[in-house]
Motif scaffolding. Structure first.
Motif, mmCIF file in Angstrom:
data_model
loop_
_atom_site.group_PDB
_atom_site.id
_atom_site.type_symbol
_atom_site.label_atom_id
_atom_site.label_comp_id
_atom_site.label_asym_id
_atom_site.label_seq_id
_atom_site.Cartn_x
_atom_site.Cartn_y
_atom_site.Cartn_z
ATOM 1 N N ALA A 11 0.818 -1.210 0.000
ATOM 2 C CA ALA A 11 0.000 0.000 0.000
ATOM 3 C C ALA A 11 0.850 1.257 0.000
ATOM 4 N N LEU A 12 2.097 1.135 0.474
ATOM 5 C CA LEU A 12 2.984 2.295 0.553
ATOM 6 C C LEU A 12 3.949 2.385 -0.626
ATOM 7 N N LYS A 40 -7.577 2.945 7.191
ATOM 8 C CA LYS A 40 -7.743 3.013 5.745
ATOM 9 C C LYS A 40 -6.893 1.951 5.040
ATOM 10 N N ILE A 41 -5.670 1.703 5.552
ATOM 11 C CA ILE A 41 -4.792 0.708 4.936
ATOM 12 C C ILE A 41 -5.417 -0.674 4.980
ATOM 13 N N LEU A 42 -6.030 -1.020 6.112
ATOM 14 C CA LEU A 42 -6.525 -2.379 6.301
ATOM 15 C C LEU A 42 -7.930 -2.609 5.761
ATOM 16 N N THR A 43 -8.663 -1.542 5.499
ATOM 17 C CA THR A 43 -10.063 -1.732 5.110
ATOM 18 C C THR A 43 -10.430 -1.165 3.749
ATOM 19 N N TYR A 55 -2.793 6.967 2.411
ATOM 20 C CA TYR A 55 -2.726 6.138 3.607
ATOM 21 C C TYR A 55 -1.891 6.788 4.703
ATOM 22 N N LEU A 56 -1.522 8.047 4.507
ATOM 23 C CA LEU A 56 -0.725 8.764 5.491
ATOM 24 C C LEU A 56 -1.517 9.936 6.061
ATOM 25 N N LYS A 57 -1.399 10.127 7.381
ATOM 26 C CA LYS A 57 -2.066 11.256 8.028
ATOM 27 C C LYS A 57 -1.181 12.493 8.066
ATOM 28 N N GLY A 58 0.115 12.311 7.791
ATOM 29 C CA GLY A 58 1.045 13.423 7.810
ATOM 30 C C GLY A 58 2.436 12.938 8.155
ATOM 31 N N THR A 59 3.321 13.864 8.402
ATOM 32 C CA THR A 59 4.696 13.527 8.765
ATOM 33 C C THR A 59 5.074 14.284 10.043
#
Length: 359
Positions: A271-272, A346-349, A327-331
């Motif tokens: 996913a990444l 989100k990644i898993l579903t 799939y990222l909320k931020g850094t």
């Protein structure tokens, strides 16, 4: 039939239990400060929110040789008779209710045993994962064996001024060696140990934790850092025997038996847009739970657990969005790098990587 809750943990391949009532806190091992003239099993102290907390090495307490510490070791804070101490363990598992019917308080070895009150292991029980040795916290903290007094003699040597001491002999075993904490750790590992210690100094009590802080676990994929919301993390575990699952996507590594529960291991690097790990590289798994979904996320390393100020999280600029950024909320900064905060739900579903009970 009555059940009693025990915190179960693993140390040197053995399973131990402590009555949950005596356990105060659990966190990853921070840097310790060795104290000269402390008991042999007390390997240092930490500053825990202003309290100087002594830390015990179970190996030394049991009479074994000390082992090198690592980043995945944990520290369990226990209290008995108003005295608190930290215990270094390899891996904390879970709190388990153990029936009094399976707890054996007396074990015969075919010989007479003396000084039973000094036993560190007070009871033994059979649970799903095997034999668990239940520790006596009072004895663990307070008992001092008189016979062990001859271990440490260097401080008892008396020098007579202007007189020759003929029968004085000091062997290597008489001298206690106080090395720096984790002398063989890499610079990066030492920095993580130090940062954990600094965080414990500043950290408030659980009731007073700032609502603007996010508890996260920091893991590593292919040399890059990622943060997971700790509320979704059930436990960390080593990857042992994995059973492949036929006709599944590449990101499904297989199933692992975790104390009787079958957990599906997945590699979220797909996913990444990162290269998928091969079986020989698998090391750690983070067991996560989102609603009714339970899965094990494979990772190269579990680096740290910490509270992250939400104000430090920076949104990814819209102009720089790539395929995996959804799939990222931020850094946020972590040590000398930037880490990415994962949207685990989100990644898993959703998207190309979906895990469900039929996998």
């Amino acid at each position: 039939m009555q059940n009693q809750p025990y915190l179960i943990f693993e140390h040197n391949g053995f399973i131990y239990g402590l009555a949950a009532a005596v356990v105060q806190e659990i966190f990853f091992l921070p840097e310790l400060t060795p104290i000269p003239e402390s008991p042999p099993d007390i390997v240092g102290v930490i500053n825990l929110r202003g309290e100087i907390l002594p830390v015990m090495d179970l190996n030394l307490r049991f009479g074994y040789h000390a082992q090198e510490y690592c980043l995945t070791d944990s520290l369990i804070v226990i209290e008995s008779k108003e005295f608190r101490i930290g215990i270094v363990v390899n891996q904390v598992q879970e709190v388990e209710n153990i029936s009094t019917e399976v707890i054996k308080t007396q074990l015969s070895y075919g010989r007479e045993q003396v000084n039973k009150s000094s036993h560190f292991v007070s009871e033994i029980a059979q649970i799903d994962t095997g034999i668990v040795m239940l520790l006596n916290p009072e004895t663990l903290i307070q008992y001092s064996q008189e016979k062990s007094e001859n271990i440490q003699r260097i401080g008892d040597v008396k020098h007579q001024k202007n007189e020759e001491v003929v029968d004085q002999k000091i062997t290597f075993a008489d001298v206690r060696y106080f090395p720096a904490f984790c002398p063989n750790a890499t610079p990066q590992e030492k920095a993580i140990f130090q940062e954990r210690a600094n965080n414990l100094k500043r950290q408030n009590s659980k009731e007073d934790l700032d609502k603007n802080k996010l508890p996260i676990a920091i893991i590593a994929f292919n040399g890059e850092y990622f943060g997971l919301n700790l509320e979704a993390v059930r436990e960390f575990t080593d990857i042992r025997k994995v059973t492949p699952i036929p006709c599944t996507p590449d990101y499904v590594i297989g199933n692992m038996n975790l104390r009787g529960e079958i957990v599906t291991l997945i590699d979220i690097r797909t996913a990444l847009n990162m290269s998928i790990s091969v079986a020989g590289e698998l090391s750690k798994a983070i067991v996560v739970q989102i609603s009714d979904l339970v899965a094990g996320i494979v990772a190269d390393q579990v680096l740290d657990v910490m509270y992250l100020n939400i104000s430090e999280i920076t949104a990814i600029p819209t102009a720089l969005h790539s395929t995996n950024d959804e799939y990222l909320k931020g850094t946020a900064p972590y040590r000398e790098k930037m880490m990415s905060i994962l949207d685990l739900h989100k990644i898993l579903t959703k998207g190309a990587l979906v895990v469900d009970e039929e996998v």
